[in-house]
Design a protein around this motif. Structure first.
Motif, PDB file in Angstrom:
ATOM      1  N   LEU A 140      44.401  40.138  44.194  1.00 37.77           N
ATOM      2  CA  LEU A 140      43.528  40.792  43.456  1.00 37.77           C
ATOM      3  C   LEU A 140      42.704  41.861  44.180  1.00 37.77           C
ATOM      4  O   LEU A 140      42.636  41.774  45.444  1.00 37.77           O
ATOM      5  CB  LEU A 140      42.465  39.695  42.880  1.00 37.77           C
ATOM      6  CG  LEU A 140      43.133  38.217  42.220  1.00 37.77           C
ATOM      7  CD1 LEU A 140      42.215  37.341  42.036  1.00 37.77           C
ATOM      8  CD2 LEU A 140      43.841  38.730  41.061  1.00 37.77           C
ATOM      9  N   THR A 141      42.290  42.728  43.696  1.00 40.04           N
ATOM     10  CA  THR A 141      41.694  43.958  44.296  1.00 40.04           C
ATOM     11  C   THR A 141      40.251  44.363  43.811  1.00 40.04           C
ATOM     12  O   THR A 141      40.328  44.704  42.495  1.00 40.04           O
ATOM     13  CB  THR A 141      42.598  45.225  44.615  1.00 40.04           C
ATOM     14  OG1 THR A 141      41.893  45.912  45.479  1.00 40.04           O
ATOM     15  CG2 THR A 141      43.074  45.737  43.446  1.00 40.04           C
ATOM     16  N   PRO A 142      39.149  44.213  44.336  1.00 41.43           N
ATOM     17  CA  PRO A 142      38.080  44.753  43.691  1.00 41.43           C
ATOM     18  C   PRO A 142      37.488  46.009  43.947  1.00 41.43           C
ATOM     19  O   PRO A 142      37.734  46.364  45.016  1.00 41.43           O
ATOM     20  CB  PRO A 142      37.054  43.744  44.264  1.00 41.43           C
ATOM     21  CG  PRO A 142      37.514  43.206  45.402  1.00 41.43           C
ATOM     22  CD  PRO A 142      38.905  43.640  45.512  1.00 41.43           C
ATOM     23  N   SER A 143      36.834  46.470  42.883  1.00 44.52           N
ATOM     24  CA  SER A 143      36.042  47.795  43.427  1.00 44.52           C
ATOM     25  C   SER A 143      34.586  47.964  43.753  1.00 44.52           C
ATOM     26  O   SER A 143      33.981  48.957  43.960  1.00 44.52           O
ATOM     27  CB  SER A 143      36.316  48.924  42.354  1.00 44.52           C
ATOM     28  OG  SER A 143      35.634  48.348  41.041  1.00 44.52           O
ATOM     29  N   GLU A 147      32.275  42.825  41.314  1.00 46.20           N
ATOM     30  CA  GLU A 147      33.972  42.711  41.091  1.00 46.20           C
ATOM     31  C   GLU A 147      34.412  41.685  42.098  1.00 46.20           C
ATOM     32  O   GLU A 147      35.121  40.847  42.320  1.00 46.20           O
ATOM     33  CB  GLU A 147      34.700  43.738  41.128  1.00 46.20           C
ATOM     34  CG  GLU A 147      35.488  43.757  39.830  1.00 46.20           C
ATOM     35  CD  GLU A 147      36.016  45.115  39.666  1.00 46.20           C
ATOM     36  OE1 GLU A 147      35.491  45.807  38.763  1.00 46.20           O
ATOM     37  OE2 GLU A 147      36.600  45.495  40.310  1.00 46.20           O
ATOM     38  N   LEU A 151      36.078  38.347  41.611  1.00 43.75           N
ATOM     39  CA  LEU A 151      37.617  38.145  41.744  1.00 43.75           C
ATOM     40  C   LEU A 151      37.661  36.932  42.936  1.00 43.75           C
ATOM     41  O   LEU A 151      38.785  36.390  42.852  1.00 43.75           O
ATOM     42  CB  LEU A 151      38.147  39.454  42.137  1.00 43.75           C
ATOM     43  CG  LEU A 151      38.418  40.323  41.190  1.00 43.75           C
ATOM     44  CD1 LEU A 151      38.981  41.588  41.435  1.00 43.75           C
ATOM     45  CD2 LEU A 151      39.162  39.880  39.874  1.00 43.75           C
ATOM     46  N   THR A 170      40.311  43.668  49.553  1.00 43.58           N
ATOM     47  CA  THR A 170      39.276  44.792  49.499  1.00 43.58           C
ATOM     48  C   THR A 170      39.376  45.581  50.587  1.00 43.58           C
ATOM     49  O   THR A 170      40.210  45.907  51.186  1.00 43.58           O
ATOM     50  CB  THR A 170      37.875  43.818  49.621  1.00 43.58           C
ATOM     51  OG1 THR A 170      37.546  43.701  50.862  1.00 43.58           O
ATOM     52  CG2 THR A 170      38.014  42.611  49.171  1.00 43.58           C
ATOM     53  N   TYR A 267      42.690  43.873  33.852  1.00 39.67           N
ATOM     54  CA  TYR A 267      42.645  45.512  34.219  1.00 39.67           C
ATOM     55  C   TYR A 267      41.553  45.920  33.360  1.00 39.67           C
ATOM     56  O   TYR A 267      41.388  45.248  32.073  1.00 39.67           O
ATOM     57  CB  TYR A 267      43.715  46.086  34.377  1.00 39.67           C
ATOM     58  CG  TYR A 267      44.515  46.200  32.810  1.00 39.67           C
ATOM     59  CD1 TYR A 267      45.358  44.924  32.547  1.00 39.67           C
ATOM     60  CD2 TYR A 267      44.272  46.967  32.042  1.00 39.67           C
ATOM     61  CE1 TYR A 267      46.023  44.918  31.324  1.00 39.67           C
ATOM     62  CE2 TYR A 267      45.207  46.781  30.758  1.00 39.67           C
ATOM     63  CZ  TYR A 267      45.810  45.731  30.496  1.00 39.67           C
ATOM     64  OH  TYR A 267      46.478  45.689  29.210  1.00 39.67           O
ATOM     65  N   TYR A 282      42.286  51.757  41.477  1.00 41.69           N
ATOM     66  CA  TYR A 282      42.077  50.550  42.007  1.00 41.69           C
ATOM     67  C   TYR A 282      41.204  50.222  43.107  1.00 41.69           C
ATOM     68  O   TYR A 282      41.224  51.500  43.996  1.00 41.69           O
ATOM     69  CB  TYR A 282      43.355  49.499  42.263  1.00 41.69           C
ATOM     70  CG  TYR A 282      44.187  49.970  43.111  1.00 41.69           C
ATOM     71  CD1 TYR A 282      45.088  51.020  42.939  1.00 41.69           C
ATOM     72  CD2 TYR A 282      44.101  49.634  44.513  1.00 41.69           C
ATOM     73  CE1 TYR A 282      45.901  51.406  44.063  1.00 41.69           C
ATOM     74  CE2 TYR A 282      44.748  50.185  45.530  1.00 41.69           C
ATOM     75  CZ  TYR A 282      45.874  50.983  45.229  1.00 41.69           C
ATOM     76  OH  TYR A 282      46.625  51.707  46.181  1.00 41.69           O
ATOM     77  N   LYS A 307      41.610  50.873  35.380  1.00 40.63           N
ATOM     78  CA  LYS A 307      41.292  50.533  36.814  1.00 40.63           C
ATOM     79  C   LYS A 307      41.965  48.971  36.863  1.00 40.63           C
ATOM     80  O   LYS A 307      41.926  48.206  35.938  1.00 40.63           O
ATOM     81  CB  LYS A 307      39.899  49.939  37.034  1.00 40.63           C
ATOM     82  CG  LYS A 307      39.312  49.220  38.017  1.00 40.63           C
ATOM     83  CD  LYS A 307      37.933  49.179  38.588  1.00 40.63           C
ATOM     84  CE  LYS A 307      37.290  48.177  37.404  1.00 40.63           C
ATOM     85  NZ  LYS A 307      35.753  48.258  37.487  1.00 40.63           N
ATOM     86  N   LYS A 309      42.902  45.464  38.469  1.00 37.41           N
ATOM     87  CA  LYS A 309      42.018  44.503  39.353  1.00 37.41           C
ATOM     88  C   LYS A 309      43.082  43.323  39.828  1.00 37.41           C
ATOM     89  O   LYS A 309      42.842  42.641  40.836  1.00 37.41           O
ATOM     90  CB  LYS A 309      40.967  43.676  38.494  1.00 37.41           C
ATOM     91  CG  LYS A 309      40.025  44.528  38.258  1.00 37.41           C
ATOM     92  CD  LYS A 309      38.647  43.861  37.706  1.00 37.41           C
ATOM     93  CE  LYS A 309      38.523  44.018  36.287  1.00 37.41           C
ATOM     94  NZ  LYS A 309      37.449  43.532  35.780  1.00 37.41           N
TER      95      LYS A 309
END
Lengths: 377, 274
Positions: A140-143, A147, A151, A170, A267, A282, A307, A309
């Motif tokens: 999982l990747t937050p921005s 987030e 996440l 991250t 997403y 992302y 985007k 996620k």
């Protein structure tokens, strides 16, 4: 207690969320730009009857995390690229032995010691394929800090539910930018705990294949004596060389997440009612992309924005309806095109894709994306 | 006593070669577990990789067979998460002091209440007889075809220097001593190490003209010197001898206790510094 709003950075948001998700064990080794997660949990966990330990290296850290999880605690570690590399063999152990755990990789520039204090997204492929063998994994990747909070909770929940290590990928910008985060009330958060065996110990079959594909997990010390190994094993958990059993177990292992794509893949889409160009991004470049897309639309350019996620399982099928409609697809990444490569190979034609890549330690600017949106035809 | 009570009978016969000492250690450990009446549900056996590390598979306890060299790091996580569990690590000389050397010395430094049994056969057995950190000088292995040029580790001295609460060395020939030391190690609250010299006729013996397990056992009897006696001998007299006995037996606050104490103090006294 109602929700509260705090000004915190991504690393603090991650640590706060871990605690709310039920994490009571952290083992780690200091590394920039992830160290604030360890520092925050070193302070908080002992107050909550939890455990914090700074191990002698990253390999020991992930091993201790897996050990603690086997004994029944929700457990996490946090690191950056070089430490993440060291953890890989034992992340593979968690994959094959199906031990829940969360690994945060706050990406910095690489390879090797690379750019310790500067942002990057160069670990996308490492997060999926860093360990040897074929195995399931969730990334999982937050921005943003907000987030990151959301996440991190999701990472623990997915990990517990599917008995799989979950990587929270991250980057230095997301980790260190202080911004507004609304911490929800406990009651507003859904917490998932691992499925425990519903049978008495003598009937427990640790890796039994059933319709769910997810076996129940007994914690050591709870009266269910069984064997855990990193070797390919049979239903009972013991090493096997029987090709039929190997295939059955490994196929289940590698397919277990596919059944649950809808629960895992997340997403966001914006401005996708009408678009000719599409930005897929992302992590922290989303901030620049959002600004650029908004400005371009003000100029009358029809641009949509996606985007991601969840990076793994890769949401190729999910974004296909959008990429099919787009004439051009712009993919900004702080690497040389790792997600662009996936989109090329899994989703759409090469000639549609315009990559914006940066690996000099600087963030991608709104201007760089905006210019591409204006001039790409 | 009834050894079978503690074994996973359907997993036998074991994979160890004829003349190997690993089974002697397994029986010794089971005798101690039986004598101490350890609850199998509350006992965890952790191992790394190698011949020794296949032991837990045969034992009807909570058993964990981890990655190469990492058994002590996994065990640390288990013990911290549930200090009430009895955690015993089974590892070999290569596993514990080469790839796992760092974890070994740091667990000793922390003094966490884990018992580590190190099967020292001076060689990498399972991978085919390569040199290990304890292979004696000039001995032949598959990776030292001209004789070992590296000075070996003394595992017991290393454990003592790193801060272990209890350290003892025995050979599998001296099985009664082995029972005593394993028992003391389990009872000791703190990091305990029992180094067990065990024959590997297949990998070590074959290369060094000692290819019968029984001869290797007889040699253990000949060259073992009790630690008390060794004190009066010169280094020349101790050349090629194995010193056996208790190297360290001290009281020192144990890590999970210490951690618990700090946790209680900060909660009771608000000793929190922001």
């Amino acid at each position: 207690m109602p929700s509260k709003t705090m000004m915190i950075h991504g690393n603090t948001a991650c640590a706060e969320a871990a605690i709310m998700a039920g994490c009571r064990f952290f083992a780690g080794y200091p590394i920039t730009p992830s160290s604030e997660i360890a520092e925050y949990l070193a302070y908080k966990l002992p107050l909550l009857d939890g455990i914090f330990i700074q191990m002698e290296d990253e390999i020991a850290s992930i091993c201790a995390v897996i050990g603690a999880s086997i004994a029944g605690l929700k457990a996490m570690t946090a690191t950056s690229g070089p430490g993440f590399s060291l953890m890989q063999e034992n992340i593979g152990f968690a994959c094959i032995a199906e031990i829940p755990c969360v690994i945060v990789d706050v990406q910095r520039g690489g390879p090797s010691t690379g750019l310790p204090t500067l942002p990057s997204q160069q670990d996308v492929m490492q997060s999926r394929w860093g360990t040897h063998g074929e195995h399931p994994i969730i990334v999982l990747t937050p921005s943003s800090a907000s987030e990151t909070f959301h996440l991190t909770i999701k990472a623990f929940n997915l990990s517990e539910k599917f008995r799989v290590p979950v990587i929270l990928l991250t980057d230095e910008i997301t980790a260190h930018l202080t911004e507004k985060v609304t911490i929800p009330d406990k009651d507003q958060i859904k917490i998932i705990n691992r499925k425990k065996p519903a049978v008495p110990p003598e009937k427990y079959i640790p890796y039994q294949i059933d319709d769910t594909y997810i076996p129940a997990m007994a914690n050591f010390g709870d009266g269910y004596r069984y064997h855990i190994t990193g070797l390919v094993r049979d239903e009972q958990g013991f090493p096997t060389n029987d090709p039929e059993i190997i295939e059955k177990q490994l196929i289940r292992l590698n397919q277990k997440l596919e059944k649950y794509r809808n629960e895992i893949i997340e997403y966001d889409t914006q401005f996708t009612e009408d678009f000719e160009k599409l930005v897929i991004c992302y992590g922290s470049p989303y901030r620049a992309a959002k600004n650029a897309v908004t400005r371009a639309r003000d100029k009358g350019i029809k641009v949509g924005l996606i985007k991601l996620k969840t990076l793994w399982p890769f949401p190729g099928e999910e974004i296909k309806p959008y990429t099919a409609k787009a004439k051009k697809i712009i993919i900004p990444e702080m690497n040389l095109g790792q997600v662009a490569y996936l989109i090329k190979s899994e989703v759409c034609d090469d000639d549609k894709i315009i990559k914006i890549n940066k690996i000099n330690g600087e963030p991608i600017t709104p201007e760089e994306i905006y210019k591409t949106l204006i001039w790409s035809d | 006593m009834d050894y079978l009570r503690y074994l996973r009978i359907d997993k036998l016969p074991h994979i160890w070669c004829e003349g190997c000492g690993n089974g002697i250690v397994l029986k010794s450990l089971l005798r101690v577990i039986d004598e101490l009446k350890l609850d199998p549900d509350k006992t965890v056996i952790v191992s790394g990789i190698g011949c020794s590390s296949r032991t837990p598979g045969y034992m009807d306890f909570n058993t964990l067979h981890t990655t190469h060299g990492r058994a002590i790091a996994y065990a640390t996580g288990i013990k911290l998460a549930k200090p009430e569990l009895e955690v015993i690590v089974i590892t070999g000389d290569g596993d514990a002091t080469a790839i796992g050397g760092n974890h070994f010395i740091h667990a000793a430094r922390r003094n966490i209440n884990i018992t580590v049994l190190i099967y020292n056969n001076y060689i990498y057995g399972m991978t085919g007889g390569q040199v290990s950190p304890t292979t004696p000088l000039f001995k032949y292995t598959t990776t030292t075809p001209y004789g070992n040029p590296e000075q070996p580790f003394d595992i017991s001295k290393l454990a003592k220097a790193a801060g272990a609460s209890f350290v003892a060395r025995t050979t599998v020939y001296h099985f009664q001593k082995m029972d005593t030391y394993i028992k003391k190690a389990i009872l000791k609250k703190g990091f305990s190490v029992v180094e067990i010299i065990t024959p590997c006729p297949t990998a070590f013996g074959r290369k060094n003209k000692e290819d019968r397990g029984i001869d290797m056992l007889k040699k253990q009897r000949e060259i073992a010197v009790p630690i008390e006696k060794a004190k009066s001998l010169s280094s020349d007299e101790l050349k090629d001898k194995i010193i056996i006995g208790i190297f360290q037996d001290i009281e020192k606050e144990e890590y999970t206790d210490l951690y618990k104490r700090i946790r209680e103090e900060i909660k009771n006294n608000n000793k929190v510094r922001l």
